[in-house]
Motif scaffolding. Structure first.
Motif, PDB file in Angstrom:
ATOM      1  N   GLY A  55      16.553  -0.297  57.104  1.00 48.04           N
ATOM      2  CA  GLY A  55      15.873  -1.091  58.132  1.00 48.04           C
ATOM      3  C   GLY A  55      16.656  -2.332  58.481  1.00 48.04           C
ATOM      4  O   GLY A  55      17.384  -2.878  57.655  1.00 48.04           O
ATOM      5  N   ARG A  56      16.543  -2.746  59.697  1.00 48.17           N
ATOM      6  CA  ARG A  56      17.235  -3.949  60.161  1.00 48.17           C
ATOM      7  C   ARG A  56      16.228  -4.745  60.955  1.00 48.17           C
ATOM      8  O   ARG A  56      15.375  -4.177  61.622  1.00 48.17           O
ATOM      9  N   THR A  57      16.358  -6.068  60.910  1.00 50.82           N
ATOM     10  CA  THR A  57      15.567  -6.858  61.838  1.00 50.82           C
ATOM     11  C   THR A  57      16.529  -7.395  62.878  1.00 50.82           C
ATOM     12  O   THR A  57      17.688  -7.671  62.574  1.00 50.82           O
ATOM     13  N   PRO A  58      16.057  -7.528  64.103  1.00 51.98           N
ATOM     14  CA  PRO A  58      16.955  -7.990  65.153  1.00 51.98           C
ATOM     15  C   PRO A  58      17.462  -9.400  64.868  1.00 51.98           C
ATOM     16  O   PRO A  58      16.717 -10.246  64.374  1.00 51.98           O
ATOM     17  N   GLY A  59      18.715  -9.660  65.167  1.00 52.65           N
ATOM     18  CA  GLY A  59      19.282 -11.005  65.075  1.00 52.65           C
ATOM     19  C   GLY A  59      19.082 -11.735  66.396  1.00 52.65           C
ATOM     20  O   GLY A  59      18.373 -11.237  67.290  1.00 52.65           O
ATOM     21  N   ALA A  60      19.726 -12.887  66.534  1.00 51.64           N
ATOM     22  CA  ALA A  60      19.541 -13.677  67.755  1.00 51.64           C
ATOM     23  C   ALA A  60      20.304 -13.092  68.939  1.00 51.64           C
ATOM     24  O   ALA A  60      20.045 -13.440  70.089  1.00 51.64           O
ATOM     25  N   GLY A  61      21.249 -12.197  68.691  1.00 50.05           N
ATOM     26  CA  GLY A  61      22.033 -11.623  69.787  1.00 50.05           C
ATOM     27  C   GLY A  61      22.964 -12.656  70.404  1.00 50.05           C
ATOM     28  O   GLY A  61      23.228 -13.704  69.811  1.00 50.05           O
ATOM     29  N   GLY A  62      23.453 -12.364  71.599  1.00 46.60           N
ATOM     30  CA  GLY A  62      24.309 -13.330  72.294  1.00 46.60           C
ATOM     31  C   GLY A  62      25.720 -13.383  71.731  1.00 46.60           C
ATOM     32  O   GLY A  62      26.195 -12.450  71.092  1.00 46.60           O
ATOM     33  N   ILE A  63      26.368 -14.525  71.977  1.00 48.56           N
ATOM     34  CA  ILE A  63      27.782 -14.705  71.664  1.00 48.56           C
ATOM     35  C   ILE A  63      27.915 -15.884  70.710  1.00 48.56           C
ATOM     36  O   ILE A  63      27.178 -16.863  70.847  1.00 48.56           O
ATOM     37  N   PRO A  64      28.844 -15.815  69.729  1.00 53.04           N
ATOM     38  CA  PRO A  64      28.955 -16.916  68.769  1.00 53.04           C
ATOM     39  C   PRO A  64      29.107 -18.294  69.431  1.00 53.04           C
ATOM     40  O   PRO A  64      29.915 -18.462  70.341  1.00 53.04           O
ATOM     41  N   THR A  65      28.317 -19.237  68.934  1.00 58.18           N
ATOM     42  CA  THR A  65      28.312 -20.595  69.478  1.00 58.18           C
ATOM     43  C   THR A  65      29.716 -21.197  69.453  1.00 58.18           C
ATOM     44  O   THR A  65      30.417 -21.110  68.448  1.00 58.18           O
ATOM     45  N   GLY A  66      30.094 -21.803  70.555  1.00 58.75           N
ATOM     46  CA  GLY A  66      31.370 -22.505  70.597  1.00 58.75           C
ATOM     47  C   GLY A  66      32.501 -21.665  71.180  1.00 58.75           C
ATOM     48  O   GLY A  66      33.532 -22.205  71.552  1.00 58.75           O
ATOM     49  N   THR A  67      32.284 -20.344  71.304  1.00 59.38           N
ATOM     50  CA  THR A  67      33.376 -19.527  71.849  1.00 59.38           C
ATOM     51  C   THR A  67      33.460 -19.632  73.365  1.00 59.38           C
ATOM     52  O   THR A  67      34.426 -19.187  73.967  1.00 59.38           O
ATOM     53  N   ALA A  68      32.439 -20.225  74.004  1.00 61.67           N
ATOM     54  CA  ALA A  68      32.468 -20.331  75.463  1.00 61.67           C
ATOM     55  C   ALA A  68      32.738 -21.764  75.938  1.00 61.67           C
ATOM     56  O   ALA A  68      32.774 -22.017  77.131  1.00 61.67           O
ATOM     57  N   GLY A  69      32.915 -22.713  75.014  1.00 61.26           N
ATOM     58  CA  GLY A  69      33.147 -24.106  75.417  1.00 61.26           C
ATOM     59  C   GLY A  69      31.922 -24.967  75.162  1.00 61.26           C
ATOM     60  O   GLY A  69      31.015 -24.570  74.433  1.00 61.26           O
ATOM     61  N   ARG A  70      31.909 -26.145  75.793  1.00 55.60           N
ATOM     62  CA  ARG A  70      30.802 -27.092  75.558  1.00 55.60           C
ATOM     63  C   ARG A  70      30.115 -27.484  76.857  1.00 55.60           C
ATOM     64  O   ARG A  70      30.777 -27.680  77.873  1.00 55.60           O
TER      65      ARG A  70
END
Ligand code: ATP
Ligand code: MG
Length: 376
Positions: free
Chosen positions: A152-167
């Motif tokens: 079993g798995r629970t869903p994570g937050a998804g998306g893209i790692p923080t900071g990889t797109a800039g500020r």
């Protein structure tokens, strides 16, 4: 989900983030292989808080809890049988899927799947094997030192790692919308700074604390956030004293954007984020947004622009900001609000009204007197 050669950059960033977020909770060893991050608690390090923290990290698709086994077919079966006792206490369909990082292991992946599946079926006869979409997917991973069993798995937050797109700089009020806007953009990999306009004593210290509390909740998802608290009282009083009432809100919005851009530049942010939604209030008509954007050189991200209020509320409940957002402290936007604000402000009229203000001095002074508080 990522293709291409830069994938490892995202993964390394993610591993660093996981290490940083777990550090305050105890000692964990964090490693990654083939896009899976393994977190092993040292003796005494708690598992539940680590799981909860991991679920909030952007870039993680799902989180599973696993049991460690000795690296032999018998060791795997014994642990699997015990570990899944509760999961398999009722009739369910199941499948065992195996992966081998160590190719010297005596069984191939399909063989592990078949052996462990057969063992579990013998132990829990009320189970039904099902290859397609089973109730419980048991995973066996054979790694360098140990093997792991998880179910079993629970869903994570998804998306893209923080900071990889800039500020980017979030204009954070105490309302429902802006924390949601910040969350949505952070999910796309942006690191956040926040700016809050504070009209003391028209807005209270509780109102400021509420904004800091919201930033703290957001920091649970996207890491440290520095909130720049900008003194806004003098600007609001100047607008009220010198400009016509129906233009008060739009001129205030333009002042906010001018200041936010300067604060953003000082903190290496290359875009602004607001919680505006088209048509929600007078300052969010298309004409108002155009007149506001006219003072912006940076891109302004408005992730809620096409959302209904109830959709925004649903997200704010999910991310845990709603209860704080609805505390009844006033925001500076509700101070001096005109009865009949312009919904179709004309650019030339706005410019004319602003002639009565020393815009540059007011903006510079506010930026200079900004107080910075770091949370998370
Ligand atoms: P929110 O729920 O985010 O307060 P709102 O629906 O109340 O939004 P407005 O008050 O018009 O809408 O504000 C629009 C956006 O402007 C906010 O989402 C926020 O990004 C920004 N903003 C408003 N007030 C402030 C403030 N005091 N400090 C910083 N940003 C603000
Ligand atoms: Mg508001």
């Amino acid at each position: 989900m990522l293709k291409g050669l830069n994938r490892y950059i995202f993964e390394e960033k993610l591993v660093t983030t996981v290490r940083r977020r777990l550090k305050p909770l105890g000692e964990y060893s964090v490693s990654s292989s083939q896009s899976i991050i393994y977190v092993e608690p040292a003796e005494g390090a708690p598992l539940e808080p680590a799981l909860a923290a991991a679920k909030k990290i952007f870039g993680i698709v799902s989180v599973s809890r696993a049991a460690v086994c000795e690296k032999t077919p018998e060791g795997i079966m014994r642990v699997a049988g015990e570990y899944l006792r509760e999961t398999f206490s009722q009739p369910r369909t199941f499948k065992v899927e195996a992966r081998r990082a160590d190719k010297r292991f005596p069984l191939t992946s399909p063989q592990i799947g078949a052996e462990v599946g057969g063992y579990l079926h013998d132990m829990y006869p009320h189970l039904t094997p099902k290859m397609d979409d089973p109730d419980v997917l048991v995973r066996v991973e054979v790694r360098e030192k140990y093997a792991f069993v998880s179910a079993g798995r629970t869903p994570g937050a998804g998306g893209i790692p923080t900071g990889t797109a800039g500020r980017a700089m979030l204009l954070l009020s105490g309302g429902i919308d802006s924390p949601v806007a910040g969350y949505m953009m952070a999910k796309r990999g942006l690191e956040l700074g926040a700016v809050h306009f504070f009209s003391y004593p028209y807005t209270s210290m509780e109102a400021k604390q509420k904004v800091l509390d919201l930033a703290e909740i957001l920091a649970g998802y996207c890491g440290k956030i520095t909130v720049s608290v900008v003194p806004f009282t003098e600007i609001q009083t100047a607008i009220r004293a010198n400009c016509s009432e129906d233009y008060f809100t739009i001129i205030m919005r333009r002042m906010m954007m001018r200041i936010a851009q300067q604060v953003a530049e000082r903190q290496n942010c290359s875009a602004l984020i607001t919680g505006e939604s088209l048509g929600q209030v007078a300052s969010q008509t298309l004409q108002s947004l155009c007149v506001t954007d006219a003072v912006c050189e940076m891109p302004v991200f408005r992730p809620l622009i096409g959302m209904d209020k109830d959709e925004i509320v649903t997200v704010s409940q999910k991310i845990g900001t709603f209860e704080t957002s609805i505390l009844p402290y006033e925001d500076c936007c509700t101070v001096f609000t005109p009865k009949h604000p312009q919904t179709k402000p004309r650019p030339e009229n706005v410019l004319k009204q602003e002639e009565a203000l020393d815009v540059e001095t007011l903006v510079n002074k506010a930026v200079e007197n900004t107080e910075r508080i770091t949370l998370g």
